[in-house]
Design a protein around this motif. Structure first.
Motif: not given
Length: 413
Positions: A101-113
């Motif tokens: 929610x707070x850094x949505x541009x990094x959602x792909x990497x966060x989702x992978x982790x």
């Protein structure tokens, strides 16, 4: 919940022996430190925030929300579940929800982790309940902190510039930019009762001996062309010139990786560090804009004590008042939390700085970082020593108060 059942091997952390603050037997500490989930998600958070830069206090807010939610979700473990599996899922779920929610541009990497963490946890009740707990605490905290005034636009709300007068802050060379961070002083803290709760006493009077000594020191040691500042002092000024948020990420990671506590305690360390950081930055702006003390460059160029219109500091002066030093307040806050939760001293660790390429420094205690911050801002020519020392005091005070309220802060909603 549908997840892949493959389990990745978790490497055992080589936790260095802390020289102070260990309350548990070493064997138990090593057993608890073997879970790398907290360190892995620390690194995920650091990368996500660094890739989506915002105001320093806004970045600290992102950390505070994600990790406070994680600390709340992992603190109490329900009956009938595997403790380790539940806490790993809860921590990952809380931080994942906050970052998406707070850094949505990094959602792909966060989702992978996130997928990798859940892959390493057996499907079942422990994982499902941990995920639900993390999601719940993050959602509640995100709602609670909505419109708290810590978004970049609010942080840099316009400041009504006062008329020029002795001691009063004015835009500084070379950019003569308008004041920044004024909006911090009206933002909503996490723990403080009010933004002004720890407002500092006034800075030294312009006609005081202390102020004369402060200004003389900056004039001599902080000048761009100083003939008395040593090479080592210049290196210290250069090393600590960058963002405190950036420079203290590695010390916090060191403390986390060496923590003898389990996941709940590790989440608490990161959460309280950044809660204290946010509240310290709010309190800093309160004092800065309550006193609007001019910067050394203005005082030296235009002041009554032998003005020198050609004087320039080693480093460009940031666009906000002198008193107190924000680097000082951040250092004091960090020192307070790290000392309380990981001990005053630690095994040697190395630290580098983006503003001092090729320089590596070794530390064994948190207080030395504070001392260097005090000196560095004087030798940079951008703060008086009084402003630096007052900053350390303010940061330690806020950290102490946050630690006093940790039971309330960490209670699950």
């Amino acid at each position: 919940m549908s997840t892949r059942r493959s389990r990745t091997a978790l490497a055992v952390l080589a936790a260095a022996v802390l020289t102070g603050g260990l309350a548990a037997p070493q064997a138990a500490a090593e057993h608890r430190a073997a879970d790398t989930t907290a360190v892995e998600w620390f690194d995920v958070t650091a990368r996500a925030v660094a890739a989506a830069p915002a105001a320093q206090v806004t970045n600290s807010r992102t950390w505070a929300i994600g990790w406070l939610a994680a600390a709340r979700a992992t603190r109490a473990v329900p009956a009938g579940v595997d403790r380790a599996e539940y806490q790993r899922a809860a921590l990952a779920s809380a931080v994942h929800r906050a970052l998406t929610e707070l850094a949505p541009a990094q959602a792909t990497e966060v989702d992978e982790a996130y997928a990798a963490t859940l892959d390493a946890i057996p499907d079942g009740r422990s994982e499902d309940r941990g995920v639900a707990a993390g999601e719940r605490q993050a959602a509640l905290l995100l709602a609670e902190r909505a419109a708290d005034g810590l978004d970049p636009a609010s942080v840099n709300a316009p400041f009504a510039q006062p008329a020029a007068a002795p001691g009063v802050w004015q835009p500084t060379p070379p950019a003569y930019a308008p004041a920044t961070q004024y909006g911090n002083r009206v933002a909503r803290p996490f723990a403080l009762r009010s933004q002004s709760q720890f407002r500092l006493p006034p800075p030294p009077a312009l006609d005081s001996a202390r102020y004369a000594a402060d200004l003389a020191e900056v004039r001599a040691y902080g000048a761009a062309d100083s003939t008395v500042r040593t090479a080592a002092q210049t290196e210290t000024a250069q090393f600590w010139f960058g963002s405190s948020f950036t420079l203290y990420t590695e010390p916090l990671r060191v403390a986390l990786a060496r923590s003898p506590q389990g996941l709940a305690g590790q989440a608490r360390l990161v959460a309280l560090f950044h809660v204290a950081s946010v509240d310290t930055q709010i309190a800093t702006s309160d004092s800065k804009y309550a006193y609007t003390r001019w910067r050394p460059v203005t005082a030296i160029r235009t002041g009554a004590i032998a003005p020198d219109p050609a004087w320039s500091p080693l480093h460009a002066t940031p666009a906000h008042p002198d008193y107190p030093s924000g680097h000082g307040t951040y250092a004091g806050s960090a020192e307070g939390v790290l000392t309380a939760l990981s001990g005053a001293r630690t095994a040697p660790f190395e630290l580098t700085s983006p503003t001092a390429p090729g320089v590596t420094r070794t530390y064994t205690d948190w207080r030395r970082l504070s001392r260097e911050n005090v000196d560095a801002r004087v030798w940079s020519g951008i703060h008086t020593r009084s402003a630096d020392e007052a900053g350390i005091t303010l940061g330690r005070s806020v950290a102490g108060y946050v630690l006093q309220r940790q039971g309330e802060l960490l209670a699950a909603r």
